[in-house]
Scaffold this active site. Structure first.
Site, PDB file in Angstrom:
ATOM      1  N   ARG A  73       1.699  -1.135   0.011  1.00  0.00           N
ATOM      2  CA  ARG A  73       0.170  -0.579  -0.053  1.00  0.00           C
ATOM      3  C   ARG A  73       1.033   1.433  -0.107  1.00  0.00           C
ATOM      4  O   ARG A  73       1.454   1.749   1.334  1.00  0.00           O
ATOM      5  CB  ARG A  73      -0.811   0.046   1.261  1.00  0.00           C
ATOM      6  CG  ARG A  73      -1.759   1.596   1.184  1.00  0.00           C
ATOM      7  CD  ARG A  73      -2.765   1.453   0.220  1.00  0.00           C
ATOM      8  NE  ARG A  73      -3.854   0.176   0.534  1.00  0.00           N
ATOM      9  CZ  ARG A  73      -4.502  -0.172   0.123  1.00  0.00           C
ATOM     10  NH1 ARG A  73      -4.625   0.587  -1.193  1.00  0.00           N
ATOM     11  NH2 ARG A  73      -5.344  -1.169  -0.412  1.00  0.00           N
ATOM     12  N   GLN A  91      -8.081  -6.701  -8.996  1.00  0.00           N
ATOM     13  CA  GLN A  91      -7.939  -5.366  -9.030  1.00  0.00           C
ATOM     14  C   GLN A  91      -7.163  -5.166  -9.111  1.00  0.00           C
ATOM     15  O   GLN A  91      -5.981  -5.486  -8.660  1.00  0.00           O
ATOM     16  CB  GLN A  91      -8.069  -4.981  -7.235  1.00  0.00           C
ATOM     17  CG  GLN A  91      -8.215  -3.616  -6.706  1.00  0.00           C
ATOM     18  CD  GLN A  91      -9.267  -2.814  -7.100  1.00  0.00           C
ATOM     19  OE1 GLN A  91     -10.287  -2.725  -7.135  1.00  0.00           O
ATOM     20  NE2 GLN A  91      -9.275  -1.229  -6.357  1.00  0.00           N
ATOM     21  N   ARG A  96       1.287  -6.509 -10.067  1.00  0.00           N
ATOM     22  CA  ARG A  96       1.226  -6.153  -8.608  1.00  0.00           C
ATOM     23  C   ARG A  96       2.085  -7.102  -7.222  1.00  0.00           C
ATOM     24  O   ARG A  96       2.267  -6.590  -6.348  1.00  0.00           O
ATOM     25  CB  ARG A  96       0.374  -4.261  -8.000  1.00  0.00           C
ATOM     26  CG  ARG A  96      -0.665  -5.619  -7.857  1.00  0.00           C
ATOM     27  CD  ARG A  96      -1.370  -4.369  -7.510  1.00  0.00           C
ATOM     28  NE  ARG A  96      -3.096  -4.232  -6.953  1.00  0.00           N
ATOM     29  CZ  ARG A  96      -3.692  -4.176  -6.255  1.00  0.00           C
ATOM     30  NH1 ARG A  96      -3.290  -2.530  -5.286  1.00  0.00           N
ATOM     31  NH2 ARG A  96      -4.905  -4.011  -5.907  1.00  0.00           N
ATOM     32  N   HIS A 167       0.621   3.914 -10.559  1.00  0.00           N
ATOM     33  CA  HIS A 167      -0.236   4.492  -9.414  1.00  0.00           C
ATOM     34  C   HIS A 167       0.748   5.020  -8.347  1.00  0.00           C
ATOM     35  O   HIS A 167       0.222   4.273  -7.232  1.00  0.00           O
ATOM     36  CB  HIS A 167      -0.763   2.313  -9.071  1.00  0.00           C
ATOM     37  CG  HIS A 167      -2.337   3.423  -8.330  1.00  0.00           C
ATOM     38  ND1 HIS A 167      -1.996   3.663  -6.954  1.00  0.00           N
ATOM     39  CD2 HIS A 167      -3.882   2.560  -7.986  1.00  0.00           C
ATOM     40  CE1 HIS A 167      -3.143   3.878  -6.475  1.00  0.00           C
ATOM     41  NE2 HIS A 167      -4.073   2.651  -6.741  1.00  0.00           N
ATOM     42  N   ASP A 212     -11.746  10.236  -6.328  1.00  0.00           N
ATOM     43  CA  ASP A 212     -11.746   8.850  -7.372  1.00  0.00           C
ATOM     44  C   ASP A 212     -11.984   9.117  -8.828  1.00  0.00           C
ATOM     45  O   ASP A 212     -13.575   9.636  -9.280  1.00  0.00           O
ATOM     46  CB  ASP A 212     -11.998   8.139  -6.711  1.00  0.00           C
ATOM     47  CG  ASP A 212     -11.255   6.405  -7.617  1.00  0.00           C
ATOM     48  OD1 ASP A 212     -10.706   6.739  -8.161  1.00  0.00           O
ATOM     49  OD2 ASP A 212     -11.264   5.546  -6.970  1.00  0.00           O
ATOM     50  N   GLU A 265      -1.942   8.434 -10.845  1.00  0.00           N
ATOM     51  CA  GLU A 265      -2.081   8.186 -11.625  1.00  0.00           C
ATOM     52  C   GLU A 265      -1.613   7.839 -12.892  1.00  0.00           C
ATOM     53  O   GLU A 265      -3.069   7.874 -13.686  1.00  0.00           O
ATOM     54  CB  GLU A 265      -2.518   6.913 -10.715  1.00  0.00           C
ATOM     55  CG  GLU A 265      -2.650   6.925  -9.390  1.00  0.00           C
ATOM     56  CD  GLU A 265      -4.303   6.167  -8.937  1.00  0.00           C
ATOM     57  OE1 GLU A 265      -4.819   4.733  -9.593  1.00  0.00           O
ATOM     58  OE2 GLU A 265      -4.670   5.887  -8.349  1.00  0.00           O
TER      59      GLU A 265
HETATM   60  C1  BG6 Z   1      -7.487   3.903  -7.633  1.00  0.00           C
HETATM   61  C2  BG6 Z   1      -8.298   3.503  -7.839  1.00  0.00           C
HETATM   62  O1  BG6 Z   1      -6.715   3.349  -8.718  1.00  0.00           O
HETATM   63  O2  BG6 Z   1      -6.959   2.878  -6.482  1.00  0.00           O
HETATM   64  C3  BG6 Z   1      -9.226   3.360  -6.777  1.00  0.00           C
HETATM   65  O3  BG6 Z   1      -9.031   4.377  -8.907  1.00  0.00           O
HETATM   66  C4  BG6 Z   1      -9.204   2.370  -5.598  1.00  0.00           C
HETATM   67  O4  BG6 Z   1     -10.814   2.702  -6.902  1.00  0.00           O
HETATM   68  C5  BG6 Z   1      -7.868   2.909  -5.135  1.00  0.00           C
HETATM   69  O5  BG6 Z   1      -9.638   2.437  -4.125  1.00  0.00           O
HETATM   70  C6  BG6 Z   1      -6.771   1.954  -4.731  1.00  0.00           C
HETATM   71  O6  BG6 Z   1      -6.822   0.394  -4.704  1.00  0.00           O
HETATM   72  P1  BG6 Z   1      -6.526  -0.828  -4.566  1.00  0.00           P
HETATM   73  O7  BG6 Z   1      -6.949  -1.815  -4.360  1.00  0.00           O
HETATM   74  O8  BG6 Z   1      -4.723   0.102  -4.371  1.00  0.00           O
HETATM   75  O9  BG6 Z   1      -7.017  -0.973  -2.916  1.00  0.00           O
END
Ligand code: BG6
Length: 292
Positions: A73, A91, A96, A167, A212, A265
């Site tokens: 994170r 996701q 990653r 990101h 967002d 990002e």
């Molecule tokens: C962003 C998205 O790029 O990443 C958000 O636009 C998302 O919607 C965020 O919540 C974090 O994503 P993750 O999977 O790392 O929790």
């Protein structure tokens, strides 16, 4: 493993391969000016970029996982071949959370320090995304600049489409004092409001709530507070801050940490890239500080 990597890729005073958090291997780059950067083989995840005064420019959550199969994170995750939940894959895609290979390090004559990591398809990726590919992340560290370039190669015999994003989580003092420049007049998709499209009217984006948004066709030069961002071949920019309620719901993110990060990002999100067999695609973003 660390010793073998260090023997092959270590460069005195410039590149060190060491155990990172929870023993995950990381590559530390040091520029002779004192600036530095770090990347984990896990996810090719850049987790640190410090300026010549040793000030950290990126944000990594104190609650982050550093574990196989889990995303980190913060820093600079690479989203590929899917952005967010815009498709059937996990996701933000499949790279990653996977282990990358360190393929090259260099100390150039002008002092630039570089590293390259690669990942290709595996039985696990083929099971959910049936395409053969190689993706390389190249990092270049200079006195005032960190550049991250991603190259995607289609090593299959059929075309494939992908989304991609760097990101980036910028570390900031206070989100309420933060401004982003370079977005005025651009159309964005608001992911929090049924993907409604609107035009940004503000000369500077400021934050007072969860945000967002996917800004489309963004000019290549942006500013995040005092940092300049220069991108190439990455037309879209996602701007994200989870604010209070969403922060509390994320187990790998501190409740108050939204104050100290903003994601800007750079990516190809709205129109996926179609890549033909034996072809390559390249995109890059450079982050620069003012001289300190
Ligand atoms: C962003 C998205 O790029 O990443 C958000 O636009 C998302 O919607 C965020 O919540 C974090 O994503 P993750 O999977 O790392 O929790």
């Amino acid at each position: 493993m660390i010793d073998a990597l260090q023997a092959e890729f270590g460069i005195p005073e410039a590149v060190t391969i060491a155990d990172g958090i929870n023993g995950l291997p990381k590559v530390a780059l040091t520029h002779k000016s004192g600036s530095s950067a770090e990347v984990y083989l896990h996810g090719a995840h850049i987790t640190s970029w410090k300026n010549t005064a040793g000030i950290e420019m990126l944000f990594v959550s104190r609650e982050s996982n550093f574990a196989p199969g889990k995303p980190i994170r913060g820093g600079i995750p690479v989203c590929f071949p899917q952005f967010a939940n815009q498709g059937p894959l996990p996701q933000h895609g499949i790279v990653r959370t996977s282990e990358w290979r360190l393929t090259q390090t260099n100390l150039l004559d002008n002092g630039t320090v570089t590293a390259e990591l690669q990942i290709a398809e595996s039985p696990e990726t083929l099971a959910i995304w049936p395409h053969r590919f190689i993706i390389a992340l190249r990092m270049l560290l200079d006195e005032n600049t960190l550049m991250a370039a991603v190259q995607v190669a289609n090593t299959d015999d059929a075309p494939f489409c992908f989304q991609i994003a760097l990101h980036t989580y910028f570390g900031i003092e206070d989100i309420r004092q933060t401004s982003l420049h370079g977005f005025e007049g651009l159309t964005f998709i608001d992911s929090l409001r049924d993907k409604v499209q609107e035009v940004e009217t503000r000369p500077a984006i400021r934050f007072a709530e969860e945000t967002d948004r996917i800004y489309m066709n963004v000019p290549d030069s942006l500013r995040v507070n005092d940092l300049s961002v220069e991108k190439r071949n990455l037309p879209d920019v996602v701007v994200w801050n989870p604010w209070i309620a969403k922060s509390q719901k994320m187990p790998d993110f501190g409740d108050d940490e939204f104050l100290h990060m903003v994601c800007v990002e750079t990516g190809c999100v709205v129109s996926p890239v179609e890549l033909l067999p034996n072809n390559q695609w390249l995109g890059a973003t450079a982050f620069s500080v003012r001289e300190v």
